[in-house]
Design a protein around this motif. Structure first.
Motif, PDB file in Angstrom:
ATOM      1  N   ALA A 160       0.821  -1.206   0.000  1.00 17.10           N
ATOM      2  CA  ALA A 160       0.000   0.000   0.000  1.00 17.10           C
ATOM      3  C   ALA A 160       0.860   1.263   0.000  1.00 17.10           C
ATOM      4  O   ALA A 160       0.389   2.341  -0.374  1.00 17.10           O
ATOM      5  CB  ALA A 160      -0.926   0.001   1.218  1.00 17.10           C
ATOM      6  N   GLN A 161       2.138   1.141   0.390  1.00 19.64           N
ATOM      7  CA  GLN A 161       3.026   2.296   0.487  1.00 19.64           C
ATOM      8  C   GLN A 161       4.055   2.377  -0.635  1.00 19.64           C
ATOM      9  O   GLN A 161       4.780   3.366  -0.739  1.00 19.64           O
ATOM     10  CB  GLN A 161       3.767   2.261   1.839  1.00 19.64           C
ATOM     11  N   ILE A 162       4.160   1.325  -1.437  1.00 16.14           N
ATOM     12  CA  ILE A 162       5.173   1.300  -2.494  1.00 16.14           C
ATOM     13  C   ILE A 162       4.544   1.712  -3.820  1.00 16.14           C
ATOM     14  O   ILE A 162       3.566   1.087  -4.262  1.00 16.14           O
ATOM     15  CB  ILE A 162       5.805  -0.096  -2.621  1.00 16.14           C
ATOM     16  N   PRO A 163       5.051   2.763  -4.481  1.00 17.80           N
ATOM     17  CA  PRO A 163       4.476   3.207  -5.756  1.00 17.80           C
ATOM     18  C   PRO A 163       4.452   2.092  -6.790  1.00 17.80           C
ATOM     19  O   PRO A 163       5.365   1.257  -6.841  1.00 17.80           O
ATOM     20  CB  PRO A 163       5.413   4.339  -6.194  1.00 17.80           C
ATOM     21  N   ILE A 164       3.422   2.090  -7.595  1.00 19.77           N
ATOM     22  CA  ILE A 164       3.241   1.036  -8.594  1.00 19.77           C
ATOM     23  C   ILE A 164       4.431   0.967  -9.550  1.00 19.77           C
ATOM     24  O   ILE A 164       4.781  -0.105 -10.065  1.00 19.77           O
ATOM     25  CB  ILE A 164       1.924   1.261  -9.374  1.00 19.77           C
ATOM     26  N   THR A 165       5.106   2.097  -9.757  1.00 13.92           N
ATOM     27  CA  THR A 165       6.245   2.118 -10.674  1.00 13.92           C
ATOM     28  C   THR A 165       7.422   1.311 -10.140  1.00 13.92           C
ATOM     29  O   THR A 165       8.322   0.961 -10.899  1.00 13.92           O
ATOM     30  CB  THR A 165       6.702   3.568 -10.927  1.00 13.92           C
ATOM     31  N   GLN A 166       7.439   1.042  -8.829  1.00 16.22           N
ATOM     32  CA  GLN A 166       8.515   0.244  -8.251  1.00 16.22           C
ATOM     33  C   GLN A 166       8.193  -1.252  -8.248  1.00 16.22           C
ATOM     34  O   GLN A 166       9.034  -2.065  -7.880  1.00 16.22           O
ATOM     35  CB  GLN A 166       8.804   0.703  -6.815  1.00 16.22           C
ATOM     36  N   LEU A 167       6.976  -1.594  -8.647  1.00 14.96           N
ATOM     37  CA  LEU A 167       6.559  -2.985  -8.639  1.00 14.96           C
ATOM     38  C   LEU A 167       6.788  -3.626 -10.004  1.00 14.96           C
ATOM     39  O   LEU A 167       7.443  -3.066 -10.882  1.00 14.96           O
ATOM     40  CB  LEU A 167       5.106  -3.091  -8.216  1.00 14.96           C
TER      41      LEU A 167
END
Length: 310
Positions: free
Chosen positions: A294-301
């Motif tokens: 929930a805290q990690i931006p989608i761009t880092q996934l």
């Protein structure tokens, strides 16, 4: 490995649910790490505790929420590479020989190799591969020095060592908190990063770790086997009347309510074979994953272009 959660089909890349896919991918790693921990009866709750210590320490250092979330995951997964260590070495109760210790020392690099081809491996690889590096260059596997060790690894290193010292081991009882803090002070700048070690000691002295020490989840302490000590792990779905097993001697334990709290009493019998087998704590793992993602931006996934290849 992705069947641990109810599996979602990803046949159409145009409609991939990246968040759900990321949860599934992380679950595959975390379940593997949990089973590695379960092979050592003396380390029940170690991954959860290291993850919680790392979370609090990262927050105390005022890191961004995305960094805190990533380090929390890295704390849980830091020992992933022990899956490549033979059970006879990992579970040995006596002192390790030089050859056996050399095998144990391979686990950070093995963890890095396991993560190399994983779509989310980049999130946790520094914590997994480098948590035994030291500022003085005497760590492993690469002998990095202070400026070369990433923050994730520096934080997890302290949390891992603290939990090892404050937990039961086959050769000793948990060390008193004050003695452990004295060791941390002595090793500041040599074994441990000076900035993060100072923050960690401050937190410990403020009592921030009281509800983590000796626990396996929020509000759930390790239960004590009358023969072996604190080696009985209870999961959140367990209730009074349920039967558990000591992770070490496999004695059967029954959960009972005493003064409003759950405790275990030995039944005098050997636990059934199915209770002697580790059962992944699905609720705990799911909660950590959801809170972190929930805290990690989608761009880092995981990239959408990768999803169709899973």
């Amino acid at each position: 490995m992705l069947n641990w959660f109810r599996r979602q089909k990803y046949s159409d890349p145009a409609v991939v649910d990246t968040n759900q896919l990321s949860k599934d991918l992380l679950a595959s790693l975390m379940v593997m790490a949990w089973f590695v921990e379960a092979k050592d009866p003396y380390t029940g709750g170690h991954l959860w505790r290291v993850s919680r210590y790392a979370n609090l320490l990262a927050r105390a250092g005022l890191l961004p929420e995305a960094d805190v979330a990533r380090i929390t995951l890295g704390g849980f997964l830091h020992d992933l590479g022990k899956v490549a260590v033979p059970d006879a070495v990992l579970g040995k109760s006596g002192k390790l020989s030089d050859d056996e210790f050399a095998i144990i020392r391979t686990h950070p690099e093995a963890g890095g190799r396991l993560l190399a081809g994983h779509p989310l491996g980049h999130l946790v690889r520094p914590a997994v591969e480098l948590h035994h590096e030291r500022p003085d260059g005497k760590g492993y596997p690469y002998g990095l020095t202070a400026a070369m060790i990433p923050t994730d690894a520096a934080i997890v290193s302290i949390c891992d060592a603290f939990d090892a010292m404050t937990s039961l081991r086959p050769y000793r009882q948990p060390l008193p908190l004050e003695k452990v803090l004295a060791i941390l002070r002595q090793e500041t700048g040599t074994q441990f990063n000076s900035f993060w070690c100072a923050r960690f000691i401050d937190l410990a002295e403020q009592g921030a770790f009281t509800d983590i020490l000796g626990h396996t989840d929020d509000g759930i302490p390790l239960h004590t086997c009358p023969h072996c000590g604190p080696t009985v792990v209870r999961q959140r779905h367990h209730h009074a009347g349920d039967v558990l097993a000591c992770n070490l001697c496999h004695s059967e334990m029954r959960l009972v309510e005493q003064q409003g709290q759950l405790a275990v009493v030995a039944t005098g019998k050997k636990a059934p074979a199915d209770l002697q087998q580790p059962q992944a704590d699905k609720v705990l793992i799911k909660n950590i994953i959801e809170a972190s993602l929930a805290q990690i931006p989608i761009t880092q996934l995981v990239r959408l272009s990768d999803a169709s290849a899973v």
